[in-house]
Scaffold this motif. Structure first.
Motif, short mmCIF file in Angstrom:
data_model
loop_
_atom_site.label_atom_id
_atom_site.label_comp_id
_atom_site.label_asym_id
_atom_site.label_seq_id
_atom_site.Cartn_x
_atom_site.Cartn_y
_atom_site.Cartn_z
N ASP A 146 0.81 -1.22 0.00
CA ASP A 146 0.00 0.00 0.00
C ASP A 146 0.85 1.27 0.00
OD1 ASP A 146 -2.39 -1.45 0.07
OD2 ASP A 146 -2.41 -1.51 2.26
N VAL A 147 2.10 1.17 0.40
CA VAL A 147 2.98 2.34 0.44
C VAL A 147 3.30 2.77 -0.98
CG1 VAL A 147 5.22 3.22 1.22
CG2 VAL A 147 3.99 1.54 2.61
N PRO A 148 3.11 4.04 -1.32
CA PRO A 148 3.41 4.49 -2.68
C PRO A 148 4.83 4.11 -3.11
CG PRO A 148 2.26 6.20 -1.48
CD PRO A 148 2.57 5.12 -0.49
N ALA A 149 4.96 3.75 -4.38
CA ALA A 149 6.26 3.31 -4.89
C ALA A 149 7.33 4.37 -4.69
CB ALA A 149 6.14 2.94 -6.37
N GLY A 150 6.96 5.65 -4.81
CA GLY A 150 7.93 6.71 -4.62
C GLY A 150 8.50 6.76 -3.22
N LEU A 151 7.68 6.45 -2.22
CA LEU A 151 8.15 6.41 -0.84
C LEU A 151 9.04 5.20 -0.60
CD1 LEU A 151 5.02 7.59 1.18
CD2 LEU A 151 7.21 8.77 0.94
N ARG A 152 8.68 4.07 -1.19
CA ARG A 152 9.54 2.88 -1.05
C ARG A 152 10.90 3.12 -1.68
NH1 ARG A 152 4.84 0.04 -2.73
NH2 ARG A 152 5.91 -0.69 -4.61
N ARG A 153 10.92 3.79 -2.83
CA ARG A 153 12.20 4.11 -3.46
C ARG A 153 13.02 5.06 -2.59
NH1 ARG A 153 9.05 4.21 -8.21
NH2 ARG A 153 8.82 6.47 -8.06
N ALA A 154 12.34 6.01 -1.96
CA ALA A 154 13.03 6.95 -1.09
C ALA A 154 13.66 6.24 0.11
CB ALA A 154 12.07 8.04 -0.61
N VAL A 155 12.95 5.26 0.68
CA VAL A 155 13.51 4.47 1.78
C VAL A 155 14.77 3.75 1.31
CG1 VAL A 155 13.14 2.48 3.30
CG2 VAL A 155 11.32 4.17 2.99
N LEU A 156 14.71 3.14 0.14
CA LEU A 156 15.86 2.41 -0.41
C LEU A 156 17.04 3.35 -0.64
CD1 LEU A 156 16.77 -0.39 -1.41
CD2 LEU A 156 15.95 0.26 -3.68
N GLU A 157 16.78 4.51 -1.22
CA GLU A 157 17.85 5.46 -1.51
C GLU A 157 18.46 6.02 -0.22
OE1 GLU A 157 16.37 8.44 -4.15
OE2 GLU A 157 15.78 7.00 -5.67
N LEU A 158 17.60 6.35 0.74
CA LEU A 158 18.12 6.93 1.99
C LEU A 158 18.86 5.89 2.81
CD1 LEU A 158 18.46 9.31 3.82
CD2 LEU A 158 16.17 8.89 4.76
N ALA A 159 18.36 4.67 2.85
CA ALA A 159 19.07 3.60 3.56
C ALA A 159 20.43 3.36 2.93
CB ALA A 159 18.23 2.32 3.56
N THR A 160 20.49 3.40 1.62
CA THR A 160 21.77 3.26 0.91
C THR A 160 22.72 4.38 1.30
OG1 THR A 160 20.73 2.13 -0.96
CG2 THR A 160 22.86 3.19 -1.36
N HIS A 161 22.20 5.60 1.33
CA HIS A 161 23.03 6.74 1.71
C HIS A 161 23.55 6.60 3.14
CE1 HIS A 161 24.32 10.91 2.27
NE2 HIS A 161 23.65 10.89 3.40
#
Length: 200
Positions: A146-161
């Motif tokens: 249910d989480v918007p794809a844009g937010l899931r991508r942001a989690v992935l990018e920020l966790a990577t950072h």
């Protein structure tokens, strides 16, 4: 005094550890604990930056003041500044330690946001004890899907950072454990999801 929110721990993380490891091309399990911390920190930072919970949980809003009603509903209300909120989200409304019956308040939903209108006699909580109004409700997405794809991508990018820049905040404003640790490129994407007032 600003309202404050106390939230239970999330029921899930919207991006699995396996997805972060695949993104970073990590096959070993040796860094799993560090990667998990990076995911948790990324979710926490994003939730605080957007005022949007990525996993559903119980929240207690400690409200210090009411806002005036609008043209569609004249009664004073508390704006629940967390989202998404569902139709049946509010379980209790307590004023100065007394629980109000459901007939004395009404939940009004607009999009993903909510107001709790006080209908019977309560016109102000100003001047009482600090945070005299407490509202228990549920907010957040029910499943990771249910989480918007844009937010899931942001989690992935920020966790990577966070994983690749431990203790460093190059490209960020300020430092410390706060939303200022989010790089500008990710903040620009999150601005699309930040909770803003949409109705009076």
């Amino acid at each position: 005094m600003a309202n404050r929110y106390v939230a239970a721990a999330p029921e899930f993380i919207p991006v699995p550890l396996s997805a972060l490891k695949a993104h970073l091309k990590i096959q070993s399990d040796a860094q799993d604990a560090v990667l998990t911390d990076a995911l948790n920190d990324a979710v926490d930072l994003i939730e605080r930056y957007t005022a949007r919970y990525l996993a559903q949980r119980e929240v207690i809003a400690h409200v210090d003041e009411l806002e005036l009603g609008g043209s569609t509903m004249a009664s004073p209300y508390a704006w629940l500044k967390r989202a998404p909120v569902l139709d049946d989200a509010v379980s209790t409304v307590v004023v100065d330690g007394t629980s109000l019956p459901p007939t004395d308040w009404r939940l009004k939903i607009s999009g993903e946001q909510a107001h709790v209108h006080l209908l019977q006699g309560v016109t102000s909580v100003a001047g009482a004890l600090p945070y005299p109004l407490k509202i228990t409700f549920k907010a957040g997405y029910k499943t990771a899907q249910d989480v918007p794809a844009g937010l899931r991508r942001a989690v992935l990018e920020l966790a990577t950072h966070l994983y690749t820049n431990p203790g460093d905040c190059g490209g960020c404003e300020g430092g410390g454990s706060s939303a200022s640790e989010i790089p500008a490129s990710i903040r620009a994407k999150l601005s699309l999801y930040t909770i803003r007032r949409v109705f009076a």
